[in-house]
Design an enzyme around this catalytic site. Structure first.
Site, PDB file in Angstrom:
ATOM      1  N   CYS A   1       0.824  -1.209   0.000  1.00  0.00           N
ATOM      2  CA  CYS A   1       0.000   0.000   0.000  1.00  0.00           C
ATOM      3  C   CYS A   1       0.857   1.258   0.000  1.00  0.00           C
ATOM      4  O   CYS A   1       1.873   1.327   0.693  1.00  0.00           O
ATOM      5  CB  CYS A   1      -0.922   0.009   1.216  1.00  0.00           C
TER       6      CYS A   1
ATOM      7  N   TYR B   1      -7.652  -9.114   5.946  1.00  0.00           N
ATOM      8  CA  TYR B   1      -8.663  -8.514   5.086  1.00  0.00           C
ATOM      9  C   TYR B   1      -9.914  -9.411   5.098  1.00  0.00           C
ATOM     10  O   TYR B   1      -9.943 -10.459   5.732  1.00  0.00           O
ATOM     11  CB  TYR B   1      -8.106  -8.337   3.677  1.00  0.00           C
TER      12      TYR B   1
ATOM     13  N   GLY C   1       9.133  -7.201  -0.977  1.00  0.00           N
ATOM     14  CA  GLY C   1       8.365  -6.040  -0.567  1.00  0.00           C
ATOM     15  C   GLY C   1       9.260  -4.888  -0.193  1.00  0.00           C
ATOM     16  O   GLY C   1       9.715  -4.124  -1.035  1.00  0.00           O
ATOM     17  N   ARG C   2       9.563  -4.784   1.099  1.00  0.00           N
ATOM     18  CA  ARG C   2      10.363  -3.655   1.590  1.00  0.00           C
ATOM     19  C   ARG C   2      11.729  -3.566   0.909  1.00  0.00           C
ATOM     20  O   ARG C   2      12.259  -2.468   0.728  1.00  0.00           O
ATOM     21  CB  ARG C   2      10.526  -3.764   3.106  1.00  0.00           C
TER      22      ARG C   2
ATOM     23  N   ARG D   1      -3.620 -14.733  -2.537  1.00  0.00           N
ATOM     24  CA  ARG D   1      -2.687 -14.437  -1.426  1.00  0.00           C
ATOM     25  C   ARG D   1      -3.328 -14.880  -0.118  1.00  0.00           C
ATOM     26  O   ARG D   1      -4.462 -14.520   0.185  1.00  0.00           O
ATOM     27  CB  ARG D   1      -2.329 -12.957  -1.359  1.00  0.00           C
TER      28      ARG D   1
ATOM     29  N   ALA E   1      -2.962  -3.409  -2.651  1.00  0.00           N
ATOM     30  CA  ALA E   1      -4.347  -3.870  -2.474  1.00  0.00           C
ATOM     31  C   ALA E   1      -5.289  -2.867  -3.125  1.00  0.00           C
ATOM     32  O   ALA E   1      -5.350  -1.695  -2.724  1.00  0.00           O
ATOM     33  CB  ALA E   1      -4.658  -4.027  -0.993  1.00  0.00           C
TER      34      ALA E   1
ATOM     35  N   GLN F   1      -3.891  -6.798  -7.373  1.00  0.00           N
ATOM     36  CA  GLN F   1      -4.418  -7.489  -6.201  1.00  0.00           C
ATOM     37  C   GLN F   1      -5.799  -6.919  -5.892  1.00  0.00           C
ATOM     38  O   GLN F   1      -5.944  -5.746  -5.550  1.00  0.00           O
ATOM     39  CB  GLN F   1      -3.498  -7.309  -4.993  1.00  0.00           C
TER      40      GLN F   1
END
Length: 366
Positions: free
Chosen positions: A25, A188, A336-337, A236, A62, A104
């Site tokens: 996000c 989620y 990701g990061r 996911r 997302a 996604q």
């Protein structure tokens, strides 16, 4: 060639390498007006940089299937044509770099209506505040102490959300995306239905494993029905809620055993790959984290089923990523990061491992 830089085929689609960008996000879309939920120049630059950096598959953050499905008012969405038009610029650029664009599709459920993470640590926004709304969930159980108690969904409302996922998938296809990933992780809405921790229903959508997985499978069926046969659908999942792994935690949650059983159901419904993460549904769960700490969950799915998997979680070094794929623990890694810190990680990994990624023609020199 090293395993990390070999192509990967799913249905008729070939992804050029096994280094993929995970959904992250950005909280940078307009919260209101005609451009609400539409990607901006920030999103274009953010994703384009990773494309020129050599990533094989890029999955958007997302992307909500409805306004109330956003986790924050600043999330991306794909419920209208304005959003589609804004996304088309991004998908066209990614394809032009030889990158596979993925989206996604998400609904935040009871975790919805929060601030951006850098504003009061992403605190909940109450329905009485600007941009706030009342979230929904499988049960009237708030996510955290300060969260708004969600409205429990009726069965008719559940079916409306199933159709919202289908409509979002149609728009995503028209936008040019080639992979649709259904977000069933990180607390989620779909994850909320899967887990007995957050699902206290007594109807056909709660209680037994079969009932708790019903909504997720209905979403999969609806998306697969509108997504082309030649293109893949991902799912996911959070492989565990991290409560059953803790002998001091007496609560019940979603488990690794559940994930393996569910993976078989997903494969039977036409899901092509499981994106395996963990956690996000129990705010105070004790997570045992470390380099590659989520890889064993992906590996178990791959060993015990025929479903391809992608691994995530503190994968930071080229040799580490290569070992995950080369050893057969996963078919790909999702960064990701690490890709936030270094958009050109794939290019640098290729240099370190004697691999090869596509180079933009503008970077070629005679």
């Amino acid at each position: 060639m090293t395993s990390l830089f070999t192509p990967f085929a799913l249905r008729s689609l070939t992804i050029p390498n096994r280094i993929w960008m995970a959904s992250m996000c950005q909280y940078s879309a307009a919260p209101e007006g005609e451009a609400v939920g539409a990607p901006t120049d920030w999103h274009f630059t953010h994703l384009a940089a990773r494309a020129t950096g050599g990533t094989g598959l890029i999955i958007t953050e997302a992307t909500a299937v409805s306004p109330e499905g956003r986790i924050s008012p600043y999330d991306l969405g794909i419920w209208n044509d304005t959003q589609v038009a804004a996304f088309q610029r991004i998908t066209a650029f990614l394809k032009g770099q030889g990158v596979v664009p993925g989206i996604q599709l998400a609904h935040a459920g009871r975790k919805a209506s929060t601030e951006r993470t850098w504003v009061d640590r992403g605190r909940p926004i109450s329905p009485d505040e600007q941009y706030g709304w009342t979230p929904v969930g499988p049960s009237a159980l708030a996510f955290g102490e300060k969260s708004t108690t969600p409205r429990e969904l009726t069965q008719d409302q559940i079916q409306e959300i199933v159709q919202q996922f289908a409509e979002a998938a149609r728009r995503a296809l028209a936008t040019g995306f080639q992979v649709a990933e259904i977000h069933g992780a990180h607390g989620y809405l779909i994850h909320q239905f899967l887990s007995p921790y957050s699902n206290h229903r007594t109807d056909e959508y709660g209680g037994s494993f079969e009932n708790r997985t019903r909504f997720a499978l209905e979403v999969v069926d609806a998306v697969r029905a509108v997504w082309p046969e030649e293109l893949p659908v991902f799912f996911r999942i959070s492989a565990t809620d991290w409560v059953d792994e803790n002998p001091e935690d007496a609560r019940s949650g979603w488990t690794a055993d559940d994930t393996v059983q569910f993976a078989k159901e997903l494969q039977a419904r036409g899901v092509d790959l499981l994106d395996v993460s963990t956690g996000g549904n129990v705010p105070d769960a004790k997570i045992v984290a470390g380099p590659g700490y989520q890889v064993p969950f992906a590996e178990r799915v791959r060993v015990e089923t025929d479903l391809p998997v992608a691994a995530v979680g503190m994968i930071t070094e080229p040799a580490q990523a290569e070992a995950v794929v080369a050893s057969g623990r996963a078919d790909a890694v999702l960064l990701g990061r690490e890709l936030l810190r270094n958009p050109y990680w794939p290019r640098q990994a290729a240099a370190a491992l004697d691999g090869e990624v596509a180079t933009p023609i503008q970077y070629h020199r005679a």
